[in-house]
Design an enzyme around this catalytic site. Structure first.
Site, mmCIF file in Angstrom:
data_model
loop_
_atom_site.group_PDB
_atom_site.id
_atom_site.type_symbol
_atom_site.label_atom_id
_atom_site.label_comp_id
_atom_site.label_asym_id
_atom_site.label_seq_id
_atom_site.Cartn_x
_atom_site.Cartn_y
_atom_site.Cartn_z
ATOM 1 N N ASP A 69 -1.483 -0.156 6.588
ATOM 2 C CA ASP A 69 -1.586 0.485 7.890
ATOM 3 C C ASP A 69 -2.975 1.045 8.158
ATOM 4 O O ASP A 69 -3.242 1.538 9.255
ATOM 5 C CB ASP A 69 -0.549 1.601 8.029
ATOM 6 C CG ASP A 69 -0.769 2.732 7.030
ATOM 7 O OD1 ASP A 69 -1.607 2.560 6.109
ATOM 8 O OD2 ASP A 69 -0.119 3.781 7.176
ATOM 9 N N THR A 82 0.698 4.451 0.914
ATOM 10 C CA THR A 82 0.810 5.286 2.105
ATOM 11 C C THR A 82 1.318 4.475 3.284
ATOM 12 O O THR A 82 0.743 3.443 3.635
ATOM 13 C CB THR A 82 -0.552 5.913 2.453
ATOM 14 O OG1 THR A 82 -1.048 6.595 1.310
ATOM 15 C CG2 THR A 82 -0.411 6.884 3.605
ATOM 16 N N ASP A 86 0.869 -1.159 0.000
ATOM 17 C CA ASP A 86 0.000 0.000 0.000
ATOM 18 C C ASP A 86 0.916 1.222 0.000
ATOM 19 O O ASP A 86 1.880 1.282 0.753
ATOM 20 C CB ASP A 86 -0.882 -0.008 1.247
ATOM 21 C CG ASP A 86 -1.771 1.209 1.310
ATOM 22 O OD1 ASP A 86 -2.433 1.503 0.315
ATOM 23 O OD2 ASP A 86 -1.784 1.873 2.368
#
Length: 792
Positions: free
Chosen positions: A549, A308, A306
């Protein structure tokens, strides 16, 4: 206990300090049952009461019955296996417990009108708890207020769709907030909560699946079936042999054969390698929730990132805002500030916008009366203001008319430069909740900046060199994701694939899988599509790791072969991941890969040693059974051989650095090497034994000494063979083991204890020829077999 009607709780300010103290004194606290880990007694039993220890203990009793206590040296492995295993597991449990405290979910409670962060165990009955996106619900309760509150209960029910919660609805511990915010009152705490009851029903310590452990257990299972009948048949043959005078000697030879068949240190060294790997990662603030987690990443061939928080630092900085033609800049700033002020739990993106666009003056008339929080599935958030209509902020692809080419061109130019781009749009009329209105007027384009990790390019290059395919999967604009991926050095990031253009996984999984295989960067991916991508790659034989996250990553993290969460990510992602990087250091992943490779490759080496020993013992038993001669070795001599050629060097090999590429087919490869090597070693030792034994004037002790030297020489070359590629310390290790054997022969005490009687010149010639032939054989024959029997 004070009744709730006498002791009312203010549902806006929460409990008072006095009410909290009262509930603590009454014992109404959230004493959560301990996680299902092994107790000290269970650890001791698991390391002492093992099949290997049972076999060795039985043989120990038999050798005492035969009247040869000096041959009981092999029983020391029971003590060493048990003590080392218990101490290492306790050490690992203590280390992991310390990290788990850092990883434990927190609760935010409202007390005396203030929000206070608490440990889960500090929550008391009737506590008023605050919910925001990504929070794990830690106790059961009743919703008091909600702003677009959606709860994901998939960890409890298996149902992946989020459930909307309104005031009065029940929420269950173990679920988590997927979007929105709210307050709820704790109604069931401690052992009475739903998640605690589920955990109690399944309070069994269970080791995770592991190819290594499965392979080792398969070998042990086969040997468990082979050893008893082989030992019994050998004993019968020895008792009926004219060359074996006493039943005690027959039993002594049988015990010697059985001892050699038992891979006594294999289980210990396998567990030890796992434990040392877990502890090594713990020192780097990487929490592996299971011992076998260190093995998983080493087997991964596809790493899904991912954007970010992994490629980027997760810190979002405000760039600028560009009002569209005819739109007043001050009006846009007020609208952005009002949007931020209306959300009780702004996400990182909205928080960055708020820093540059403060809330407007209360007299300005921005009164929010209906809020739709941001959702990863919708890709936008909205707020309706009295008399001003609804304002939407989110992904341009969803909030700009497809025919508005001019605005879309502005968005593309900024996205291509690597900025995260949002659009502010407006709609007149009544607010339509989660339904997007048909007509939206874009007002401004907002640019945000992601900071690429300084070491991202180096780390991704490392994984690429190791044969790991990188996929970047994000909810952001495909062009933005591609630009960030290019800055990080991801291959195939020239352009990003818009996930909205992908075929539907449920209706055309094959076409969906082809698209996922063909591209490296994906944008505008929904949580369900992330999960589908993981499933698609797994269905094609990939071993997939997923990092994330945020709450939108939970479904994919849970289904991936290895889920990796960041320490500052949402508690929901940390709850489902197998590995948590507590210090958020993406650079830890290569170290995890190295630990996994060390464990897998070294256990394969150690397995080769022990299974070769078991093979030559079984083959010697067969040859002796056919010939009817006394067994070529005493138990103490085989203990000597096993210690110097397998036990001691195996310990060093199991813990040594080893970052070679991991190949599938562990069990097949071990058997392909060990069986021919064991047959060669056993044949050479038996031939030397029989030739020397039949020479004039040779006593049995001399023949056994010749066989011992031959088998030890073969064992040392097996050690060198499985240690390839050879390094100076590995050659030194083999030389050191040979030197120790020389010491045993030279020192009279050790020579007498092990009943070693040096052969004469002619016998030495036979022994040396046999040892050389055995050494060459264990080096060459398995290599020939490997060519004839490939991995697949």
């Amino acid at each position: 206990m004070t009744d709730a009607t006498i002791d009312p709780v203010d549902t806006s300010r929460g409990l008072t300090a006095a009410q909290v103290a009262e509930r603590r004194s009454d014992g109404r606290t959230n004493n959560v049952p301990d996680a299902p880990v092994r107790t000290l007694g269970e650890i001791v039993r698991a390391n002492v009461l093992t099949p290997v220890n049972a076999i060795i203990s039985t043989l120990f009793v038999l050798i005492l019955v035969a009247g040869y206590p000096a041959d009981a040296l092999f029983a020391g492995v029971v003590i060493s296996n048990s003590v080392i295993g218990v101490l290492q597991e306790l050490r690992a449990r203590r280390t992991l417990h310390q990290l788990e405290l850092l990883n434990a979910p927190k609760a935010t409670a409202r007390r005396d009108g203030e929000n206070v962060e608490l440990a889960v165990s500090e929550v008391v009955a009737d506590e008023l708890l605050v919910l925001k996106p990504g929070d794990q619900i830690v106790v059961d309760g009743t919703v008091e207020s909600a702003v677009g509150l959606d709860v994901d209960e998939s960890l409890l029910t298996g149902e992946s769709d989020s459930v909307s919660k309104k005031p009065g609805d029940e929420v269950m511990s173990g679920s988590f907030v997927s979007s929105g915010s709210g307050l709820y009152t704790a109604t069931a705490i401690g052992a009475e909560s739903y998640a605690a009851k589920l955990a109690e029903e399944a309070r069994v310590f269970k080791l995770a699946d592991s190819e290594l452990r499965a392979g080792v257990n398969t070998i042990l299972r086969w040997l468990t079936f082979v050893i008893p009948p082989a030992a019994v048949l050998l004993l019968i043959r020895q008792l009926n042999s004219d060359e074996v005078d006493r039943w005690q000697d027959a039993l002594q030879g049988t015990v010697a054969a059985a001892v050699a068949m038992v891979p006594d240190g294999l289980v210990l060294l396998t567990s030890l390698a796992f434990i040392v790997g877990v502890i090594s990662l713990a020192r780097r603030k990487a929490l592996a929730k299971e011992l076998t987690s260190v093995e998983l990443l080493a087997r991964v061939d596809t790493l899904c990132l991912d954007k970010t928080g992994t490629i980027t630092t997760g810190e979002i900085s405000y760039g600028d805002v560009q009002p569209l033609p005819g739109v007043d800049a001050e009006y846009v700033s007020e609208a952005l500030g009002a949007l931020g002020a209306s959300d009780p739990s702004p996400n990182a993106t909205l928080a960055a916008i708020i820093t540059a666009n403060p809330a407007p003056d209360p007299e300005a008339g921005w009164v929010a009366d209906d809020i739709t929080p941001f959702s990863s599935a919708r890709k936008w958030a909205a707020t309706h203001f009295e008399g001003r209509g609804s304002f939407y902020i989110g992904a341009p692809e969803f909030l700009i008319d497809p025919d508005d080419a001019e605005t879309r061109a502005l968005v593309s130019s900024r996205a291509d430069a690597g900025s995260r781009v949002l659009v502010l749009s407006h709609a007149d009329g009544e607010h339509q909740g989660e339904r997007q209105p048909d007509v939206l007027t874009p007002l401004a384009i907002i640019s945000l900046e992601d900071t690429v990790r300084s070491d991202a390019a180096e780390i991704l290059e490392f994984f690429r060199e190791q044969g790991v395919t990188i996929k970047v999967i994000s909810g952001d604009n495909p062009s933005t994701v591609a630009a960030v991926a290019r800055r990080a050095g991801v291959l195939g990031s020239e352009s990003g694939t818009d996930a909205r253009d992908l075929p539907d996984f449920d209706t055309d999984a094959e076409a969906f899988g082809d698209c996922v295989d063909a591209a490296a960067v994906f944008g505008r991916v929904t949580p369900h599509q992330k999960r589908a991508m993981v499933k698609s790659m797994q269905s094609r034989g990939r071993v997939v790791a997923m990092t994330g996250d945020g709450v939108n990553d939970v479904l994919a993290l849970k289904d991936a072969d290895m889920g990796i969460a960041m320490g500052d990510g949402s508690s929901s992602t940390r709850a489902v991941a197998q590995l948590v990087l507590l210090d958020n250091r993406f650079s830890t992943l290569p170290r995890v890969l190295a630990e996994g490779r060390r464990v897998i490759n070294n256990i394969e080496r150690v397995s080769n040693l022990f299974i070769t020993k078991a093979t030559y013992a079984v083959f010697l038993t067969l040859l002796v059974g056919v010939a009817g001669s006394p067994f070529p070795f005493l138990p103490r001599q085989l203990t000597l051989i096993g210690t110097f050629s397998i036990g001691l060097p195996g310990f060093f090999l199991a813990l040594s650095p080893n970052e070679n590429l991991v190949r599938p087919g562990f069990l097949r490869r071990v058997l392909r090497y060990s069986i021919p090597a064991g047959i060669v070693a056993g044949t050479a030792a038996f031939v030397v034994y029989e030739v020397v034994r039949r020479m004039d004037g040779v006593i049995l002790a001399e023949a056994r000494t010749a066989a011992t030297i031959t088998l030890l020489g073969a064992g040392l070359f097996v050690l060198l063979s499985v240690s390839r590629p050879l390094q100076l310390w590995k050659v030194g290790l083999a030389a050191g083991m040979a030197s120790l054997y020389v010491v045993v022969i030279v020192v009279p005490f050790f020579r007498d204890y092990f009943e070693l009687d040096l052969p004469g010149r002619d016998q030495w010639i036979v022994t040396i020829i046999g040892a050389i032939a055995a050494s060459v054989g264990v080096w060459v024959v398995p290599a020939i077999v490997a060519r004839l029997v490939p991995d697949d």
